[in-house]
Scaffold this active site. Structure first.
Site, PDB file in Angstrom:
ATOM      1  CB  CYS A  91      81.989  70.550  64.413  1.00 58.99           C
ATOM      2  SG  CYS A  91      83.190  71.371  63.355  1.00 58.99           S
ATOM      3  CG  HIS A 168      79.789  74.482  62.637  1.00 56.23           C
ATOM      4  ND1 HIS A 168      80.268  73.663  63.639  1.00 56.23           N
ATOM      5  CD2 HIS A 168      78.424  74.397  62.710  1.00 56.23           C
ATOM      6  CE1 HIS A 168      79.253  73.122  64.288  1.00 56.23           C
ATOM      7  NE2 HIS A 168      78.125  73.538  63.737  1.00 56.23           N
TER       8      HIS A 168
END
Length: 320
Positions: A91, A168
């Site tokens: 990510c 994230h």
């Protein structure tokens, strides 16, 4: 490695040299320690920011109807370079590319290889762009070259131990007069309203990030913010600022050294040092002196652990 993606750290030096290895010119990352617009504006020109945060587990993160902040721009999912996230541990690189691919202009040279990748994937829908990214050896190899060496396996995760917190990355960048949030876990780019110029970006993105942070408990402080900016050495050369140029070159050397350390595990080295220390202690005082030395070391370790517990625990390393 069996074709997978390893975890990399949220670090300005890692992201800067990752860009360099992909062929991107005259761009670097800077870490921001505050969400104040003035801190972002000082780095002008800022092409966008990458925000790292703890992935929430107590409330739904994704939605097909409406995000927690802003609004889905489903038309933009086709017109911008936006890819669905189809793999774990990538990510950070995906956020970097989401920002980079949409800022390709006279200021940002993404290089021939990424330009070819962009031209190929722009004809695909977002979910297939994500698949193309996951299968790109060029990007995966560049990403994995910054993974930390991990000589030990955490067996507690296999035995039902408590899972570690997940983090994230998402990207925020102004595109065609609009501030976008680009998150591959969401169904489409998220618009946060008008952002007419680069001068407007710091205040606009700061307000969005502050609202995001406010949704967490006050005790949660594990956030990280990286700004993608013009290579600061270029500006120093243009202004003839020798001191600034020397400072930036020194920073690059430090980043290179740190990145080199990440690629190596030092288990063998540590073992050799420990063996040498033990042999020295045995020569100096025999087994009795060695035993006292070990007991002293244990006592000091217990004191350090007790002090750390009283202070609220140790540092947390954030990765994504």
């Amino acid at each position: 490695m069996s074709g997978g993606w390893n975890t990399i750290e949220s670090d300005a030096g890692v992201f800067t040299f990752l860009l360099n290895n992909l062929g991107v010119q005259d761009v670097q990352f800077e870490e921001l320690l505050t969400l104040d617009p003035e801190a972002i504006a000082e780095l002008y020109p800022v092409y966008g920011v990458i925000f790292l945060f703890k992935y929430p587990t107590d409330t739904p993160y994704t939605s097909t109807d409406k995000p927690l902040d802003g609004a889905f721009d489903r038309d933009a999912a086709e017109n911008l370079w936006f890819a669905a996230q189809t793999i774990q541990n990538a990510c950070g690189t995906q956020a970097l590319l989401s920002m980079l691919m949409n800022r390709e202009d006279s200021e940002v040279d993404i290089g021939e290889k990424l330009r070819e990748f962009k031209e190929f994937t722009m004809a695909l829908p977002p979910e297939f762009r994500g698949e193309a990214l996951s299968n790109s050896e060029l990007i995966r190899d560049a990403h994995n070259s910054f993974a930390k060496s991990s000589p030990f396996v955490d067996e507690t995760q296999r035995q039902g131990g408590e899972a570690e917190d997940a983090f994230h990355f998402v990207a925020y960048t102004p595109i065609n007069g609009t501030l976008y949030e680009l998150d591959g876990l969401q169904p489409a780019p998220i618009t946060h309203g008008a952002c007419a110029s680069a001068e407007d970006f710091p205040a606009k993105v700061s307000a969005v990030l502050q609202r995001r942070v406010a949704r967490y408990d006050l005790s949660e402080i594990r956030f990280n913010l990286l700004a993608m900016v013009r290579d600061r050495r270029v500006a120093a050369r243009e202004m003839g600022d020798a001191e600034a140029l020397a400072r930036e070159e020194r920073k690059r050397r430090d980043w290179q050294f740190e990145n080199a350390l990440r690629r190596h595990n030092f288990v063998g080295f540590a073992g050799a040092v420990l063996k040498g220390v033990v042999e020295t202690k045995m020569r100096e005082g025999g087994e009795e002196a060695y035993a006292r030395w070990v007991e002293d070391a244990k006592a000091k370790t217990r004191l350090r652990l007790e002090g750390r517990k009283k202070g609220g625990g140790g540092d947390v390393e954030m990765e994504g």
